[in-house]
Motif scaffolding. Structure first.
Motif, mmCIF file in Angstrom:
data_model
loop_
_atom_site.group_PDB
_atom_site.id
_atom_site.type_symbol
_atom_site.label_atom_id
_atom_site.label_comp_id
_atom_site.label_asym_id
_atom_site.label_seq_id
_atom_site.Cartn_x
_atom_site.Cartn_y
_atom_site.Cartn_z
ATOM 1 N N ALA A 97 0.858 -1.183 0.000
ATOM 2 C CA ALA A 97 0.000 0.000 0.000
ATOM 3 C C ALA A 97 0.889 1.227 0.000
ATOM 4 O O ALA A 97 1.634 1.468 0.947
ATOM 5 C CB ALA A 97 -0.914 0.005 1.216
ATOM 6 N N VAL A 119 -8.766 -2.426 5.562
ATOM 7 C CA VAL A 119 -7.853 -3.544 5.735
ATOM 8 C C VAL A 119 -8.687 -4.695 6.293
ATOM 9 O O VAL A 119 -9.439 -4.519 7.258
ATOM 10 C CB VAL A 119 -6.708 -3.191 6.697
ATOM 11 C CG1 VAL A 119 -5.806 -4.391 6.917
ATOM 12 C CG2 VAL A 119 -5.901 -2.019 6.146
ATOM 13 N N ASN A 139 2.960 -1.799 4.544
ATOM 14 C CA ASN A 139 2.500 -0.422 4.686
ATOM 15 C C ASN A 139 3.612 0.532 4.290
ATOM 16 O O ASN A 139 4.561 0.749 5.023
ATOM 17 C CB ASN A 139 2.072 -0.179 6.139
ATOM 18 C CG ASN A 139 1.573 1.251 6.372
ATOM 19 O OD1 ASN A 139 1.646 2.103 5.489
ATOM 20 N ND2 ASN A 139 1.054 1.498 7.582
ATOM 21 N N ALA A 167 2.835 3.758 3.155
ATOM 22 C CA ALA A 167 1.921 4.867 2.858
ATOM 23 C C ALA A 167 2.470 6.222 3.284
ATOM 24 O O ALA A 167 1.727 7.177 3.454
ATOM 25 C CB ALA A 167 0.554 4.609 3.486
ATOM 26 N N ALA A 204 0.868 6.787 6.777
ATOM 27 C CA ALA A 204 1.034 5.392 7.205
ATOM 28 C C ALA A 204 0.287 5.075 8.499
ATOM 29 O O ALA A 204 -0.168 3.946 8.701
ATOM 30 C CB ALA A 204 2.515 5.067 7.362
ATOM 31 N N LEU A 241 -3.283 3.785 7.993
ATOM 32 C CA LEU A 241 -3.324 2.405 7.526
ATOM 33 C C LEU A 241 -2.930 1.438 8.653
ATOM 34 O O LEU A 241 -3.523 0.369 8.814
ATOM 35 C CB LEU A 241 -2.351 2.261 6.348
ATOM 36 C CG LEU A 241 -2.618 1.113 5.410
ATOM 37 C CD1 LEU A 241 -3.920 1.329 4.664
ATOM 38 C CD2 LEU A 241 -1.468 0.984 4.409
ATOM 39 N N PHE A 242 -1.941 1.837 9.423
ATOM 40 C CA PHE A 242 -1.492 1.031 10.566
ATOM 41 C C PHE A 242 -2.659 0.799 11.512
ATOM 42 O O PHE A 242 -2.904 -0.318 11.969
ATOM 43 C CB PHE A 242 -0.365 1.786 11.284
ATOM 44 C CG PHE A 242 0.222 1.068 12.478
ATOM 45 C CD1 PHE A 242 0.907 -0.125 12.328
ATOM 46 C CD2 PHE A 242 0.109 1.616 13.754
ATOM 47 C CE1 PHE A 242 1.467 -0.767 13.427
ATOM 48 C CE2 PHE A 242 0.664 0.976 14.857
ATOM 49 C CZ PHE A 242 1.340 -0.227 14.690
ATOM 50 N N TYR A 277 1.498 -8.606 8.265
ATOM 51 C CA TYR A 277 1.597 -7.145 8.138
ATOM 52 C C TYR A 277 3.029 -6.697 8.398
ATOM 53 O O TYR A 277 3.671 -7.167 9.350
ATOM 54 C CB TYR A 277 0.656 -6.459 9.140
ATOM 55 C CG TYR A 277 0.836 -4.949 9.179
ATOM 56 C CD1 TYR A 277 0.088 -4.125 8.339
ATOM 57 C CD2 TYR A 277 1.772 -4.361 10.029
ATOM 58 C CE1 TYR A 277 0.278 -2.757 8.344
ATOM 59 C CE2 TYR A 277 1.959 -2.992 10.052
ATOM 60 C CZ TYR A 277 1.210 -2.189 9.203
ATOM 61 O OH TYR A 277 1.389 -0.832 9.209
ATOM 62 N N ASN A 292 5.623 -3.076 8.376
ATOM 63 C CA ASN A 292 5.802 -1.631 8.213
ATOM 64 C C ASN A 292 7.005 -1.338 7.334
ATOM 65 O O ASN A 292 8.071 -1.950 7.494
ATOM 66 C CB ASN A 292 6.087 -0.980 9.579
ATOM 67 C CG ASN A 292 4.822 -0.689 10.350
ATOM 68 O OD1 ASN A 292 3.831 -0.218 9.771
ATOM 69 N ND2 ASN A 292 4.850 -0.948 11.657
ATOM 70 N N CYS A 296 7.874 2.349 6.600
ATOM 71 C CA CYS A 296 7.469 3.757 6.577
ATOM 72 C C CYS A 296 8.307 4.584 7.549
ATOM 73 O O CYS A 296 9.239 4.075 8.173
ATOM 74 C CB CYS A 296 5.983 3.868 6.910
ATOM 75 S SG CYS A 296 5.533 2.980 8.397
#
Ligand SMILES: Cc1cc2nc3c(=O)[nH]c(=O)nc-3n(C[C@H](O)[C@H](O)[C@H](O)COP(=O)(O)OP(=O)(O)OC[C@H]3O[C@@H](n4cnc5c(N)ncnc54)[C@H](O)[C@@H]3O)c2cc1C
Ligand SMILES: Cc1cc2nc3c(=O)[nH]c(=O)nc-3n(C[C@H](O)[C@H](O)[C@H](O)COP(=O)(O)OP(=O)(O)OC[C@H]3O[C@@H](n4cnc5c(N)ncnc54)[C@H](O)[C@@H]3O)c2cc1C
Lengths: 404, 462
Positions: free
Chosen positions: A9, A212, A236, A238, A242, A245-246, A358, A360, A362
């Motif tokens: 994403a 999500v 993620n 984003a 971010a 979305l997190f 999932y 991260n 970001c």
């Protein structure tokens, strides 16, 4: 409904780098979903690969330093700590330098195999000194990084004049970080994306990840307005968005927030700079088409991306002082971008305890261009269960979770 | 919200001045920002002088403008005019960046009315960049100035009511008009008779112009248009030909005329760059290009930002006045100066007039709707984007490669990347995309901040 191994994403430089490395090094089925939001950082960025410069608080960090020194002079007389260069921890140096070292090969690879030239230029980054204070500051910087002594050159006024004849006669010298270079940041994103596309990644552009999907403690996919994408792992990337979305993925929050940076761009000029330059007012880089890029402010104003006269004036004055030939030129364009900021200026990478499927990628703050390559590589290693080439512990989101 | 802040109006044409006068009448102060040295807008560059010294206006418009002047002066004490001042774009969140002389400043607003007007649509054909080939606005400007004549022997090509008007003006100022070439067929005009009768006065004044042309034996051809212009460093001759209903030139029957100037007028495009920079939602209109999406009160998608006049869709001066008034009335209502009922009363009459004008206008718009032939005039080597020297062939190739939106076209060909920010070439590019079957998400050439380059010296430490 579509099914992928990986959904990324965000299609800024970080998402694009992850897509490229995953598609190059694995057989996984990958989709990248991006909607260009106003202020996305990669398109706004200066394109500096200033691994050392940024780590010691020059380049994009310079305004930050300026604010600190102003605070100091304003509180004269009071007992204040000695001014130190704004230096990031060792783990960050390692991260940034490892990434920086990847660009020459990456440039060749993306150009030769995928046809996109992201305009890698060996420029160095010079910190220009106007006076004794600047010299003291430069000395502090070099003292702080003894292990990188071979990457630093000292230039006196004469040498500087020879190498950069258009820089003001008022300069008393410079230090040059010889491994710091530049790229064209849009081209870099395009190159990663084109490479990824040719390697079979599904690029879903102009679409926003709205929801999500979760099943128990596992992320199972995302939805956009048009489509549902099931996946084993959601990455993620984003940018400044971010945290939203997190939160959708985990129900938790993390401190990634927009840090606005304004940029001033001149009209095209003949070549007047051989390398990138940072002063204590701003940084200046002449890009591959001759335009001179001047950056950048550091402002916390939420998702606002407007330009303001005070910052444009500060940046322009800083640049005029360093590069007087700008008096003959015009500002052609200004813009603002949103850095994905974090409180400790380190990115947020890796898994989240208690949540499966999932990852991260970001929080790259002011160095996402230079650190995109290593991020792509590390995330690929993580997804495939290999041992990562750098320790990701300092970058884990858990550093922000208070123990209760 | 405190209401001490004056309403800020960008553009001092009919729309902007009408809004200011209306606000003033209701006791609300405003500031007009105008890049020219005088208010009045494009129809009369010059002081608010007596209308009889405006030879280029028809009588109805003269009366309307005279009435507007009276209202403006009656409320002058509520209006502050910042002339010679150009808006370069938004600055911060509720403020605009201004340039006057060598200084930059900013102005804050709570309510903003954008009334930036329109500019002319450029149509590339072989020789369109030769000195002597002018858009109608340039021709009119020269007649108005009275100092230089656009030429001695002239022809006009284009479509719509401006053609006979400018022809009359040229003739009155002593220029030999060798021919006027209206692209659409006469039979098409006849079909619009009903719409045109919505505004019998306007229609009659159009007829009287045609009468004038006849009386002075100025030939007016329906269904004819430009093919090319020739000359070395200046215009020497033009080639015109009969157009079919798709405006495709029948070059077998082309004629070449010796002229030293040519006026070209294929319509107008809203000046929406500022509105786009401010993030207002826009939509595409075949007549006016990108126009902001507005409600019936001229209010845009951004709170407290209104758009009036040609910049919200090209409808002419009378309609611009109505729209300026409507926006002003709404602001007065929002400020509590008028009740909802009073506002509806005040606006009702104006809105009805606007409706009539729109119906009238739509008759002309249908008559003058651009046809594919116009896009076929440029030769492969003809430059279609002046700033970046992009040729038609480059655009053809990009379209053949599957480019479907203006941003990609720009990336491929550099079209629209120059200093004019696509003002000249954008309409051609959009027409081409439309013609090649792309109708969704074509996008627009996104304007850049600042709208004009700013010399670094303006920012030097004082
Ligand atoms: C003015 C400025 C100058 C800079 N200069 C440099 C420099 O010289 N060198 C350097 O290394 N770094 C620089 N940086 C920092 C660098 O640009 C950033 O760290 C980097 O671009 C971050 O990349 P990203 O992919 O995380 O974020 P972005 O580039 O912002 O990408 C995130 C993308 O995700 C999209 N997105 C967000 N939410 C969703 C969603 N729900 N669904 C779909 N898509 C979504 C966004 O719209 C965006 O396109 C600069 C930054 C700024 C602002
Ligand atoms: C060549 C030409 C001839 C015309 N002839 C006729 C005619 O005969 N009869 C008729 O009914 N209509 C005619 N029109 C149309 C008529 O001029 C317009 O419909 C009318 O002027 C619209 O008024 P407006 O207030 O919307 O825009 P305008 O009159 O165009 O006023 C807009 C004003 O905004 C100012 N402005 C724009 N951008 C900025 C900025 N960034 N900063 C500061 N100021 C800015 C401009 O200087 C201008 O004064 C003609 C138009 C043109 C172009």
């Amino acid at each position: 409904m579509k099914k992928f191994d990986i959904v990324i994403a965000g299609g800024g430089v970080i998402g694009a780098a992850c897509a490229y490395f995953l598609s190059r090094d694995t057989q996984l089925k990958v989709a990248l979903i991006d909607i260009k939001k106003p202020g996305n950082a990669s398109r706004a960025s200066a394109g500096g690969l200033w691994a050392i410069g940024e780590s010691v608080g020059l380049g994009c960090g310079v305004i930050f330093f300026k604010t600190l020194s102003k605070l100091q002079s304003e509180s004269k007389g009071k007992d204040i700590p000695v001014m130190r260069p704004h230096q990031l921890p060792d783990c960050f140096f390692e991260f940034a330098l490892a990434s920086n070292a990847m660009y020459p090969a990456l440039h060749k690879e993306l150009f030769e195999q995928h046809g996109v030239d992201f305009k890698f230029e060996r420029t160095g980054l010079k910190f220009i000194m106007y006076n004794q204070d600047d010299r003291i500051y430069a000395e502090q910087i070099t003292r702080g990084i003894p292990h990188l002594a071979d990457q630093i050159r000292w230039l006196d006024a004469q040498q500087l004049k020879e190498e950069e004849p258009y820089i003001t006669d008022d300069a008393i010298g410079a230090i040059d970080f010889i491994c710091d270079h530049q790229v064209n940041p849009y081209r870099l994103v395009d190159a990663y994306l084109e490479g990824a596309r040719q390697n079979g990644v599904d690029l879903v552009l102009n679409s926003e990840v709205n929801k999500v999907l979760r099943k128990d403690d596992r992320v199972t996919g995302v939805t956009t307005q048009e489509e549902t994408y099931y996946c084993d792992t959601l990455i993620n990337a984003a940018g400044a968005w971010a945290d939203t979305l997190f939160n959708k993925a985990t129900g938790l929050n993390m401190p990634v927030y927009p840090v606005k940076g304004q940029i001033v761009l001149s009209e095209r000029l003949p070549k007047v700079l051989n390398g990138c330059v940072s002063t204590s007012d701003c940084y200046i880089a002449q890009k591959d088409n001759g335009e001179i890029l001047i950056g950048s402010s550091t402002e916390e104003k939420g998702f606002d991306t407007t330009n303001s006269l005070d910052k444009i004036t500060e940046l322009s004055q800083g640049a005029l002082k360093c590069l007087p030939i700008l008096k003959d030129s015009n500002i052609k364009r200004c813009w603002a971008g949103l850095r994905p900021g974090t409180p400790d200026e380190l990115p947020i990478l890796g898994h989240v305890p208690g949540i499966k499927g999932y990852i991260n990628a970001c929080g790259h703050f002011r160095t996402g261009i230079v650190t995109s390559a290593i991020t792509g590589k590390l995330i690929t290693e993580l997804v495939t269960g290999q041992e990562t080439s750098l320790d990701l512990t300092p970058f884990s989101v858990t550093r922000f979770f208070t123990q209760e | 919200m405190t209401h001490s802040c004056p309403v800020v109006i960008v553009g001092g044409g009919p729309a902007g001045t009408a809004a200011a006068a209306q606000l003033g009448k209701l006791g609300i102060t405003s500031k007009i920002i105008e890049e020219a040295s005088k208010i009045g807008g494009v129809i009369y560059r010059g002081p608010l002088r007596n209308t009889h010294s405006l030879p280029h206006l028809d009588d109805n418009l003269k009366r309307a403008m005279a009435a507007l002047q009276t209202r403006y002066y009656a409320n002058r004490r509520h209006i502050e005019l910042l002339e010679n001042t150009r808006v370069l774009g938004p600055e911060g969140t509720h403020s605009l960046l201004l340039n006057k002389g060598e200084t930059l400043s900013n102005i804050e607003y709570q309510e903003l009315i954008l009334a930036t007007g329109c500019h002319e649509r450029s149509v590339p054909f072989e020789g369109w960049q030769l000195p002597g080939v002018m858009l109608m606005g340039g021709v009119q400007l020269q007649i108005k100035s009275g100092l230089v004549q656009p030429g001695r022997k002239m022809a006009l090509v284009g479509t719509g009511p401006l053609l006979p008007l400018v022809a009359c003006q040229l003739h009155r100022s002593g220029i030999d008009v060798v021919g006027v070439y209206e692209a659409s067929q006469f039979s098409k005009l006849a079909k619009e008779a009903v719409a045109l009768l919505n505004e019998p006065k306007l229609t009659l004044s159009g007829l009287s112009m045609m009468g004038y042309l006849k009386k002075h034996t100025i030939p007016f051809y329906y269904g004819w248009g430009i093919v090319s212009a020739q000359g070395e460093n200046a215009l020497k001759s033009i080639t015109v030909a009969p157009y079919n209903e798709h405006w495709q030139a029948d070059t077998q029957n082309a004629q070449t005329l010796e002229v030293d100037a040519l006026g070209v007028g294929y319509g107008f495009v809203a000046r929406s760059q500022l509105a786009m920079l401010m993030g207002l939602d826009h939509q595409y209109s075949t007549v006016s290009g990108s126009i902001p999406t507005l409600d019936q009160w001229q209010h845009s998608s951004v709170n407290n930002v209104y758009v009036a006049g040609d910049s919200s869709g090209v409808l002419g001066a009378d309609a611009a006045i109505c729209e300026g008034q409507i926006a002003a009335i709404r602001i007065a209502q929002n400020r509590g100066v008028l009740t909802g009922k009073e506002a509806a009363q005040h606006a009702g009459k104006v809105m009805r007039k606007l409706e009539r004008l729109k119906r009238f206008r739509s008759g002309f718009d249908r008559f003058s709707e651009r046809q594919v032939g116009l896009m076929e005039l440029a030769k492969p080597e003809t430059v279609v984007c002046r700033c970046e020297k992009t040729t038609r062939a480059q655009v053809d190739i990009a379209l053949a490669q599957g480019v479907k939106d203006i941003t990609s076209l720009k990336m491929r060909t550099r079209l629209g990347m120059g200093d004019c920010q696509g003002k000249t070439c954008a309409s051609y590019a959009i027409d081409r995309l439309y013609q090649s079957g792309c109708t969704d998400n074509i996008g627009a050439i996104k304007p850049r901040f600042p709208l004009d380059p700013i010399p670094f010296t303006f920012l030097e430490e004082q």
